[in-house]
Enzyme design. Structure first.
Site, mmCIF file in Angstrom:
data_model
loop_
_atom_site.group_PDB
_atom_site.id
_atom_site.type_symbol
_atom_site.label_atom_id
_atom_site.label_comp_id
_atom_site.label_asym_id
_atom_site.label_seq_id
_atom_site.Cartn_x
_atom_site.Cartn_y
_atom_site.Cartn_z
ATOM 1 N N ARG A 60 0.861 -1.381 -0.006
ATOM 2 C CA ARG A 60 0.048 0.005 0.091
ATOM 3 C C ARG A 60 0.923 1.253 -0.196
ATOM 4 O O ARG A 60 0.522 2.358 -0.513
ATOM 5 C CB ARG A 60 -0.969 0.105 1.273
ATOM 6 C CG ARG A 60 -1.923 0.930 1.172
ATOM 7 C CD ARG A 60 -3.061 0.600 2.254
ATOM 8 N NE ARG A 60 -4.125 1.673 2.415
ATOM 9 C CZ ARG A 60 -4.505 2.268 3.245
ATOM 10 N NH1 ARG A 60 -3.757 2.246 4.292
ATOM 11 N NH2 ARG A 60 -5.249 3.512 3.353
ATOM 12 N N HIS A 64 0.437 4.286 -2.550
ATOM 13 C CA HIS A 64 -0.031 5.649 -2.176
ATOM 14 C C HIS A 64 1.112 6.740 -2.711
ATOM 15 O O HIS A 64 0.846 7.851 -2.678
ATOM 16 C CB HIS A 64 -0.249 5.821 -0.624
ATOM 17 C CG HIS A 64 -1.561 5.331 -0.348
ATOM 18 N ND1 HIS A 64 -2.256 5.900 0.886
ATOM 19 C CD2 HIS A 64 -2.291 4.277 -0.386
ATOM 20 C CE1 HIS A 64 -3.531 5.382 0.933
ATOM 21 N NE2 HIS A 64 -3.628 4.440 -0.035
ATOM 22 N N GLY A 70 3.651 10.865 -8.706
ATOM 23 C CA GLY A 70 4.536 9.705 -9.202
ATOM 24 C C GLY A 70 5.186 9.172 -8.095
ATOM 25 O O GLY A 70 5.190 9.351 -7.019
ATOM 26 N N ASN A 92 -4.116 8.944 4.463
ATOM 27 C CA ASN A 92 -2.797 8.236 5.021
ATOM 28 C C ASN A 92 -2.656 8.392 6.538
ATOM 29 O O ASN A 92 -2.255 7.334 7.435
ATOM 30 C CB ASN A 92 -1.362 9.056 4.411
ATOM 31 C CG ASN A 92 -1.261 8.809 3.240
ATOM 32 O OD1 ASN A 92 -1.620 7.926 2.520
ATOM 33 N ND2 ASN A 92 -0.619 9.889 2.438
ATOM 34 N N HIS A 192 -6.002 -6.052 -2.518
ATOM 35 C CA HIS A 192 -6.700 -6.077 -1.578
ATOM 36 C C HIS A 192 -7.139 -7.510 -1.002
ATOM 37 O O HIS A 192 -7.786 -7.730 -0.014
ATOM 38 C CB HIS A 192 -8.371 -5.421 -1.275
ATOM 39 C CG HIS A 192 -8.119 -4.026 -1.508
ATOM 40 N ND1 HIS A 192 -9.077 -3.293 -1.552
ATOM 41 C CD2 HIS A 192 -6.744 -3.033 -0.990
ATOM 42 C CE1 HIS A 192 -8.559 -1.808 -1.385
ATOM 43 N NE2 HIS A 192 -7.431 -1.856 -0.986
ATOM 44 N N THR A 239 -8.744 -14.581 3.242
ATOM 45 C CA THR A 239 -7.351 -15.239 3.649
ATOM 46 C C THR A 239 -6.491 -13.962 3.464
ATOM 47 O O THR A 239 -5.559 -13.762 2.543
ATOM 48 C CB THR A 239 -7.095 -16.184 2.462
ATOM 49 O OG1 THR A 239 -7.229 -15.706 1.045
ATOM 50 C CG2 THR A 239 -7.953 -17.213 2.550
#
Length: 318
Positions: A60, A64, A70, A92, A192, A239
């Site tokens: 993640r 982000h 960029g 965040n 995810h 899972t």
């Protein structure tokens, strides 16, 4: 001096178009520091073994980072007097994590390379790949050679990272604004398949949406009440410590945890329904396409050549 060998690039046709535009390549550190990638992998594997959720957190961080001006490591910069970074942006704050692991990686790779050679932006890209592999996904190629930004943008972080409340049209528009397409949206959302989410990000879905499996919602309400418990966690799929296709299977049955997740499957009424159904039954296709989409995402506006810097400390500019 770090650089790219022509022979390696010839063998990687899929990466050539990306590499030619952004001056990135998979063997950037092969000569200047062949120990760099193994050092990063070792730290990531230890961190994920200690806490499997960390794999999702590192993945993640890369996402982000790339979606805000960029893939330049800007998300790693701490606030300082006269400077506000991206860590306190709404997407965040109290959400992104793994910064201590990035520090550990940076120290290990600087020691392995006997100097400051590997950028923090590249560390995020490599750590994301190694996290996927550590949790059972297929390793994929990473293009390297990014440099680090000297600045960050709180405003752009607030505006450019798609929140979990986005509808499908908003998600697709956001991804297209970053040079990505419908397939990338579905495939990268498949990230995810690992990790957890906070109650505050899915509470409204549990109590106010109708396209959710009733039994699924009933169970989750025990962990996510109408008020309080904002930081209580739930798995993004069945899972959360395995990089598989359980995420897509959940969507087929109305069990997407986040509003934005379930937007990808609307029971025959959505343009991405076919992709969700396909990936739910074809894990090898998902892994292959995930690798391609990660290459594309990792190629969003990197700093190369003499632009930016290679930070000694990922938390602050040199």
């Amino acid at each position: 001096m770090a650089g790219c060998s022509f022979s390696m690039l010839v063998l990687l046709i899929a990466a050539l178009a990306l590499a030619s535009r952004a001056q990135l390549c998979p063997d950037f550190y092969d000569h200047v520091c062949p120990e760099a990638l193994p050092a990063i992998k070792a730290v990531v594997e230890r961190a994920v073994a200690r806490e499997p959720r960390m794999g999702a957190s590192l993945l993640r961080l890369h996402f982000h980072d790339c979606f805000v001006n960029g893939c330049d490591g800007s998300i790693l910069l701490d606030d300082a007097p006269g400077f506000t970074g991206e860590k306190t942006a709404k997407p965040n704050l109290n959400s992104v994590r793994g910064f201590d692991v990035v520090d550990e990686i940076k120290n290990a790779v600087n020691e392995a390379c006997h100097g400051n050679v590997v950028s923090c932006a590249d560390i995020l890209a490599i750590a994301a790949r190694d996290s996927v592999a550590a949790l059972g996904g297929r390793p994929y190629m990473v293009l390297l050679g990014r440099r680090d930004s000297r600045t960050a943008s709180l405003n752009d972080a607030n505006n450019d990272i798609p929140p979990p409340v986005f509808n499908f049209s908003q998600l697709l528009s956001n991804f297209r604004s970053h040079g990505l397409d419908l397939k990338d949206l579905v495939v990268l959302s498949g990230g995810h398949t690992i990790g957890l989410a906070r109650c505050t990000s899915f509470r409204d879905r549990l109590y106010n949406e109708t396209n959710i499996d009733r039994g699924f919602a009933s169970i989750l309400r025990n962990y996510c009440p109408t008020s309080g418990g904002d930081d209580n966690l739930a798995s993004l799929d069945a899972t959360p410590a395995r990089f598989d296709t359980a995420y897509f299977n959940r969507l087929l049955h109305g069990r997407g945890l986040l509003h934005s997740d379930q937007q990808l499957f609307k029971r025959g009424q959505g343009v991405s329904d076919g992709l969700v159904s396909f990936y739910s039954a074809n894990p090898y296709a998902f892994w292959a396409d995930f690798a391609v989409s990660m290459l594309k995402m990792g190629n969003i506006s990197p700093l190369t050549g003499n632009r930016g810097e290679i930070r000694m400390n990922c938390r602050k500019a040199n």
